[in-house]
Design an enzyme around this catalytic site. Structure first.
Site, short mmCIF file in Angstrom:
data_model
loop_
_atom_site.label_atom_id
_atom_site.label_comp_id
_atom_site.label_asym_id
_atom_site.label_seq_id
_atom_site.Cartn_x
_atom_site.Cartn_y
_atom_site.Cartn_z
CD GLU A 249 -2.95 -0.77 -0.21
OE1 GLU A 249 -2.94 0.35 -0.74
OE2 GLU A 249 -3.57 -1.74 -0.67
CB THR B 12 3.73 4.23 -7.34
OG1 THR B 12 4.25 5.31 -6.56
CG2 THR B 12 4.83 3.63 -8.17
CG LEU C 122 9.36 2.39 -5.91
CD1 LEU C 122 8.79 1.93 -4.57
CD2 LEU C 122 8.22 2.57 -6.91
CE1 TYR D 138 -6.67 3.08 -0.56
CE2 TYR D 138 -4.30 3.28 -0.20
CZ TYR D 138 -5.39 2.60 -0.71
OH TYR D 138 -5.19 1.42 -1.35
CG ASP E 39 -7.73 4.33 -4.35
OD1 ASP E 39 -8.96 4.27 -4.54
OD2 ASP E 39 -6.92 3.61 -4.93
CB CYS F 52 -19.16 2.01 -20.13
SG CYS F 52 -18.56 3.53 -19.36
CB CYS G 17 -18.73 -1.43 -16.43
SG CYS G 17 -18.94 -0.99 -14.69
CB CYS H 123 -23.13 3.48 -14.26
SG CYS H 123 -21.90 4.81 -14.15
#
Length: 382
Positions: free
Chosen positions: A40, A46, A83, A123, A141, A202, A205, A211
């Site tokens: 995490e 990243t 990183l 988060y 997030d 979509c 999805c 949605c």
DNA sequence: TACACGTGGAG
DNA sequence: TCTCCAAGTGT
């Protein structure tokens, strides 16, 4: 506020989709809270593809919280080299020491305990507690905010804290009994694979039929997000100081301060041409630039003279754009009264030395920001 | 609240 | 080349 049936549908379809489509990622092969934690932190801002090799190397090198706590900070930084956002690595190790000392090396699961760890914000705390411990906690997030803003047509600026807390409250009402771990990951997985920032897929999805953004034709406009400011330019003269005598074939590097940009990382000596960006490198004649660099090196206590142009390099951070002009410089081996302090063995045999003479091999022992790896690589290859 | 804090991939 | 980012946190 939002239709209860649509919520139930969303959670059910999402989990069903996740069970069939989840990626096989290294940190998903175990439920070890330490693995989840490390992943995490690495995944903050990243990409997954970037993180995977770093994660594997990191876990191999520091297999447990205690191993990380006991390691020299320089080794942790070296493992993080490339990183970015290096304070993540320093904070992670600091937090590992916290866990070792306060919790006997066992990762805590309580809200206050997890959130109290250095580098763990709202988060990450929610991610660790839900993913590793299957506790109903919101891990909101960028992915999650994008997915929710579209599905529920939430037209609030996701850069605002209030929007995130709103989403956290919403997520809590969505987590199916006993499925907190899968649900957190499913939400992010959908954002990463289907409900993408641009050109969302979509048609594949699992929750397209209800949605709200899709219904309104607004999926491409959401989420609402204020634009980031472009990075400010900075112009820097950079020195490759070539050693002679006992330092023949080596060049001089220095360590950055323990705080701020690239804290604790190693670099080539360099000097800002104009802090306010009023002048740039193009407007600076070669002669003037070399004199400027020579003067700056001497002020720093490095008796070296800029000798010839080597290369230009550009490096973009989130908030700064470095335009660098690199010169080969010759070090004066002068054992005079004004000889540089680091010339004494005591000064730079010491672990805390600010400067080191290195060759290509020695690069393995120091952590460098990417831009200097490129320049050093070009130099040692030349 | 706003800014500091890295890097590389995608369109 | 340029712009926008990608599983945020600290101050």
């Amino acid at each position: 506020m939002y239709n209860t049936e649509h919520k139930r549908y969303f959670s059910h379809e999402l989990l069903d989709w996740y069970d069939r489509n989840k990626r096989d990622l290294p940190w998903r092969r175990h439920r070890d809270p330490y693995y989840i934690w490390v992943s995490e932190i690495m995944l903050q801002q990243t990409r997954v593809d970037t993180v995977i090799p770093y994660f594997q190397r990191f876990i191999e090198r520091f297999p447990t919280i205690e191993a990380l706590a006991d390691a020299p900070e320089d080794e942790v930084l070296k493992c993080w080299e490339g990183l970015g956002y290096y304070s993540r690595a320093r904070n992670l190790q600091q937090a590992a020491r916290q866990v070792k000392e306060q919790y006997g090396g066992m990762m805590p699961s309580g809200k206050d305990e997890v959130a109290g760890l250095k580098g763990v914000g709202p988060y990450t705390a929610g991610a660790i507690r839900s993913i590793a411990f299957n506790i109903p906690a919101p891990a909101v997030d960028g992915n999650v905010m994008r997915v929710l803003s579209r599905y529920f047509l939430i037209e609030e600026d996701i850069m605002k804290v209030r929007t995130r807390t709103h989403m956290e409250e919403l997520v809590m009402t969505l987590i199916p009994e006993g499925r907190a771990s899968d649900f957190s990951q499913a939400l992010m997985e959908l954002g990463a694979l289907v409900c993408t920032p641009k050109s969302p897929k979509c048609l594949t999805c699992p929750v397209m039929h209800h949605c709200a953004a899709r219904f309104e034709g607004k999926e491409e406009q959401l989420p609402i997000k204020t634009k980031a400011k472009p990075p400010r330019p900075e112009y820097r003269l950079t020195a490759i100081v070539e050693g002679s005598g006992q330092h023949q074939g080596k060049i001089l590097v220095r360590r950055r301060p323990a705080t701020g940009l690239l804290a604790g990382m190693w670099e080539l000596p360099h000097v800002t041409v104009s802090a306010d960006g009023s002048a740039n490198l193009a407007s600076l004649p070669e002669e003037a630039a070399m004199e400027r660099l020579t003067g700056a090196l001497r002020e720093e206590g490095i008796p070296a003279t800029a000798a010839s142009y080597f290369m230009d390099a550009e490096h973009v951070f989130s908030h700064i754009r470095w335009h660098m002009r690199v010169y080969r410089c010759q070090y004066q081996e002068l054992p005079s009264a004004e000889a540089w302090v680091a010339e004494t063995a005591a000064a730079y045999e010491a672990p805390e030395a600010q400067y080191q003479w290195i060759d290509a091999q020695d690069m393995e022992r120091y952590a460098f920001p990417n831009v200097f790896i490129r320049i050093l690589g070009a130099y040692f290859a030349s």
